[in-house]
Scaffold this motif. Structure first.
Motif, short mmCIF file in Angstrom:
data_model
loop_
_atom_site.label_atom_id
_atom_site.label_comp_id
_atom_site.label_asym_id
_atom_site.label_seq_id
_atom_site.Cartn_x
_atom_site.Cartn_y
_atom_site.Cartn_z
N PHE A 1 0.82 -1.11 0.17
CA PHE A 1 -0.11 0.03 0.12
C PHE A 1 0.89 1.27 -0.03
O PHE A 1 1.86 1.31 0.47
N ILE B 1 -5.07 6.34 0.18
CA ILE B 1 -4.36 5.14 0.21
C ILE B 1 -4.69 4.27 -1.08
O ILE B 1 -5.74 4.23 -1.38
N ARG B 2 -3.58 3.85 -1.88
CA ARG B 2 -4.08 2.85 -2.74
C ARG B 2 -3.24 1.55 -2.79
O ARG B 2 -2.24 1.57 -1.98
N PHE B 3 -3.57 0.59 -3.45
CA PHE B 3 -2.61 -0.58 -3.77
C PHE B 3 -1.79 -0.17 -4.28
O PHE B 3 -1.48 0.81 -5.16
N GLY C 1 -2.81 -1.96 5.16
CA GLY C 1 -3.36 -0.74 4.35
C GLY C 1 -4.07 0.23 5.38
O GLY C 1 -4.68 1.31 5.20
N TYR D 1 -4.76 -10.42 -2.75
CA TYR D 1 -5.70 -9.17 -2.37
C TYR D 1 -6.88 -9.16 -2.70
O TYR D 1 -7.55 -9.66 -3.63
#
Ligand SMILES: *[C@@H]1O[C@H](CO)[C@@H](O)[C@H](O)[C@H]1NC(C)=O
Ligand SMILES: *[C@@H]1O[C@H](CO)[C@@H](O)[C@H](O)[C@H]1NC(C)=O
Ligand SMILES: *[C@@H]1O[C@H](CO)[C@@H](O)[C@H](O)[C@H]1NC(C)=O
Ligand SMILES: *[C@@H]1O[C@H](CO)[C@@H](O)[C@H](O)[C@H]1NC(C)=O
Length: 759
Positions: free
Chosen positions: A51, A69-71, A137, A250
């Motif tokens: 993340f 927040i992102r992958f 995350g 994921y």
């Protein structure tokens, strides 16, 4: 490229901390003062690299950034690195923005272009020592004892990650810039049921849990199931993804833009996200899938299609089913296997009657727009009186719907359907209008001429009477620019005080003015630019800014004068208070809400009031409420223009409503007390005893509910002003609010704090 940048930074970080070790277990600590900005294009990365936290541009518009927040995993291509959390939900910021963990321990998102703090974590005084982005995350803030003070997992946007939970009153909200679809939310109600809702009033899906015990939390497991758990973490309800128990790297659960809740898994082989579960099987059952006036058809292939039954042949537009005032009568069109919904259904009626009667009843009622007849065990006719109609068609449906339309098609306005963009209707030339406009222009012209002559005469007269006053020349924006000596002259040396730092003044034209001494420092350039912006705002519930003075360190604002003085004065004075009847109070609430709503979303750029209280609500000669002193707020002797969030205004508005309803001022306890009375069913106790004839109980309930939503300690639970206005007007229902103040909360207790976007 952000991804590469993040990756390089991660590598650099590992390199710096561990030399050449290849698989280190690193605890990345984000120290106080750390800063990310659009310009630097930097980010924080979780130790496993899965993340990243940083700025990104998700909208189609340039220069519209969000932070969150992102992958970030290398195995997911950049374009598929889905966002899982966004700070401040829908707010977009410019490229001159930064995100910082301040030295005081608060996360803030600041837009330097507009000089506005767009979002904060409100943790400035809670002894935060650092932040960290965990491998799951979760962005957390901790104090010296490693207690979690704040975490993104407790403030979800539209997504849940494995390990994350949703407590009672928490909400996931579909993230979009289109207001219509952002009305979708996933809500956990007081008895522990998950509900998918359109606005807060229409529930189109519910989790079928057993006898609800309260205190449930929804939880997304790492093996791909969504559960409702009781206090002992025992699952009382669960749904499983198709690949439950499979090894999947994921997963996430998201409330999508189309109002459906889906569980996604990352498919390594196909390099894509696959939906392995969705809450509403038939997309047409998601309320308003086809928007206003559309009808949703679920096709054999399992997809939803939007059709427009209210169609005219030449254009592709859907018609508004019916507008009142058809000149040539109305008729009813019949649609088989179609069910129509209307929203704001308080006016709708359901009667037991035959198909023919159903049609006739709607035809005879001038306010009825559509009717749906169904016969499931008994004939039922539902008559709708709203213009917002949406629906779905299914061969298995027994419902038959009627849509009223004008016999004369030209009496009906073409409506606009979501998908095919409407062609502009050809302009119609109206000869009488042209003549009217031409003569109107002439009359205005003549008046202007007369006005100028009159003005010159007046000027000559007043010039003879006293020194020439430069302020009679307004600047290009129509604002008077006054010198300090002119301010002194029109206020007769500040003789007539009418409020805190507020003086009455008289212009040479004998017009009364209210002059505010800002009594605070603000840079000249900033002050002038702010004043010009404020001076260009017009709304019937805002006191007009007419001029200003900016000389040396003098900063004055000159407003139109509201004859009846402030609301504060009325509440404090027993004889004036008699004028504040129940009707008047309700009207004041509504006027103030409209003014704030206008500042927030009706002007070219967002404006906060920043300073809303009874002293700043003025009543003009007709006792219409007008807001004063908007735009500037003073903190520690320093004035800022618009440096506040919408949430602050909403909170202040809630307090104002409570003050108006209860008549109790400056009382810190009033909110808690009023909430308790309301909760325990003694709602009439709350009402100001001085109101002759008491309150209208329905209006009281509505006003109290929305006030408690407005004063929620968590700003993200507060509703936008547009919705506040509609609730006060009675066109939008509002749920019972949760307790507005902080509940006792132990941050170590597995994060069951109820903080999120709710209303
Ligand atoms: C920010 O955006 C503006 C307007 O789009 C542009 O003119 C400016 O160059 C941008 N600044 C930076 C530092 O990217
Ligand atoms: C929660 O939702 C369920 C299902 O929609 C409903 O039956 C129940 O009354 C709701 N509870 C509360 C407290 O609103
Ligand atoms: C819910 O939790 C709170 C605090 O943890 C507790 O005081 C309360 O008794 C619980 N309620 C139920 C119905 O278990
Ligand atoms: C997953 O595994 C558990 C334990 O092996 C089993 O009880 C459960 O039924 C499995 N779930 C599914 C959906 O197959």
């Amino acid at each position: 490229m952000l991804q590469l940048e993040c990756f390089l930074r991660l590598v650099l970080l590992l390199y710096v901390s561990f030399g050449f070790l290849l698989h280190p277990v690193v605890t990345t600590v984000i120290p106080l003062g750390s800063k990310l900005s659009v310009v630097d294009n930097n980010c924080w990365v979780s130790t496993n690299g899965d993340f990243a936290f940083g700025f990104f541009n998700i909208s189609d518009e340039p220069n519209q950034y969000s932070v969150g927040i992102r992958f970030n995993s290398k195995s997911i291509p950049y374009s598929l690195q889905e966002l899982v959390w966004i700070a401040g939900a829908h707010d977009k910021v410019s490229n001159l923005s930064y995100f910082q963990l301040t030295p005081q321990g608060e996360l803030i998102l600041f837009d330097s272009l507009h000089g506005v703090t767009v979002w904060t974590s409100h943790t400035g005084n809670r002894s935060v020592v650092s932040a960290a982005l965990h491998d799951n995350g979760n962005l957390i803030l901790i104090d010296a004892k490693q207690n979690i003070i704040w975490q993104s997992f407790n403030n979800p946007s539209d997504t849940l990650l494995p390990g994350q939970s949703l407590a009672v009153y928490d909400t996931l909200r579909a993230s979009t810039t289109h207001p219509e679809t952002s009305y979708y939310s996933l809500y956990m109600n007081a008895s522990g049921r998950l509900q998918l809702r359109w606005r807060s009033s229409i529930v189109y899906w519910t989790s079928e849990s057993l006898s609800s015990t309260g205190n449930l939390t929804a939880f997304l497991t790492t093996d791909g199931s969504l559960q409702l758990r009781d206090q002992n973490s025992k699952a009382v309800w669960s749904v499983f993804g198709e690949d439950h128990n499979d090894s999947v790297s994921y997963r996430f659960l998201r409330l999508d833009l189309d109002g459906n809740l889906r569980l996604y898994s990352w498919m390594e082989a196909s390099q894509s996200w696959r939906s392995v579960w969705q809450a509403v099987e038939n997309q047409c059952k998601v309320f308003a899938t086809c928007g206003q006036r559309g009808v949703c058809v679920f096709t054999a292939s399992g997809s939803a299609e939007c059709r427009c039954p209210f169609k005219v042949t030449e254009t592709d537009n859907c018609l508004v089913p019916y507008e009142q005032g058809c000149t040539s009568g109305t008729n009813m069109q019949q649609y088989k296997n179609v069910h129509l919904y209307g929203i704001y259904s308080s006016d709708d009626s359901v009667v037991t009657t035959s198909l023919q009667q159903c049609k006739q009843l709607c035809l005879n009622d001038s306010r009825c727009t559509v009717a749906t007849f169904s016969n499931n065990g008994g004939p039922q006719c539902s008559l709708k009186k709203t213009k917002y109609i949406t629906g779905y068609e299914d061969p298995s449906l027994s419902s038959i719907s009627f849509v009223k339309s004008c016999s004369d098609p030209f009496a009906v306005n073409p409506g606009i359907m979501k998908s095919p963009p409407s062609k502009p209707s050809p302009p119609r030339i109206c000869v009488p209008c042209l003549i009217g406009a031409a003569s109107g222009t002439f009359v205005i012209f003549a008046f202007v001429q007369l006005g100028i002559v009159f003005f010159i005469c007046r000027r000559k007269k007043s010039a003879m009477r006293r020194v020439t006053l430069a302020f009679t020349f307004p600047n290009s924006k129509g604002l008077m620019v006054l010198s300090f000596s002119e301010i002194k002259s029109i206020t007769s040396d500040f003789k007539n005080r009418v409020g805190p730092n507020m003086f009455k003044g008289v212009l040479p034209s004998n017009r009364l003015m209210a002059i505010k001494d800002l009594n605070a420092t603000i840079e000249e350039r900033k002050f002038r630019s702010a004043v010009l912006k404020i001076g260009s705002i017009h709304h019937k519930n805002l006191v007009k800014l007419e001029g200003y003075c900016c000389e040396f360190n003098h900063r004055y604002l000159v407003y139109e004068y509201a004859k009846n003085g402030s609301l504060e004065k009325h509440l404090d004075d027993s004889s004036l208070c008699k004028r504040l009847t129940w009707r008047k109070r309700v009207e004041i609430c509504s006027s103030v809400a409209k003014a704030i709503c206008y500042l927030h979303s009706g002007c070219r750029e967002f404006l906060s009031h920043g300073n809303l209280k009874c002293e700043n609500v003025m009543l003009d000669e007709d006792s219409i409420a007008k807001l004063s002193e908007y735009g500037f707020a003073i903190v520690d002797g320093e004035a800022t223009y618009c440096g506040f969030s919408a949430g602050k205004d909403v909170g202040d508005f809630g307090k104002l409503v409570l003050t108006l309803l209860t008549g109790r001022r400056d009382d810190e306890q009033v909110c808690e007390w009023a909430y308790k009375e309301w909760m325990e069913g003694r709602v009439a106790n709350v009402v100001d005893k001085r109101i002759v004839g008491g309150a209208d109980l329905e209006e009281l309930e509505r006003s109290l509910r929305i006030a408690f939503w407005c004063v929620q300690v968590n700003e993200h639970k507060r509703p936008p002003m547009e919705e506040v206005v509609r609730v006060l007007d009675g066109t939008l229902n509002v749920d019972p609010p949760p307790p507005p103040f902080h509940l006792p909360f132990d941050p170590q207790e597995n994060g069951s704090e109820t903080e999120s976007v709710v209303y």
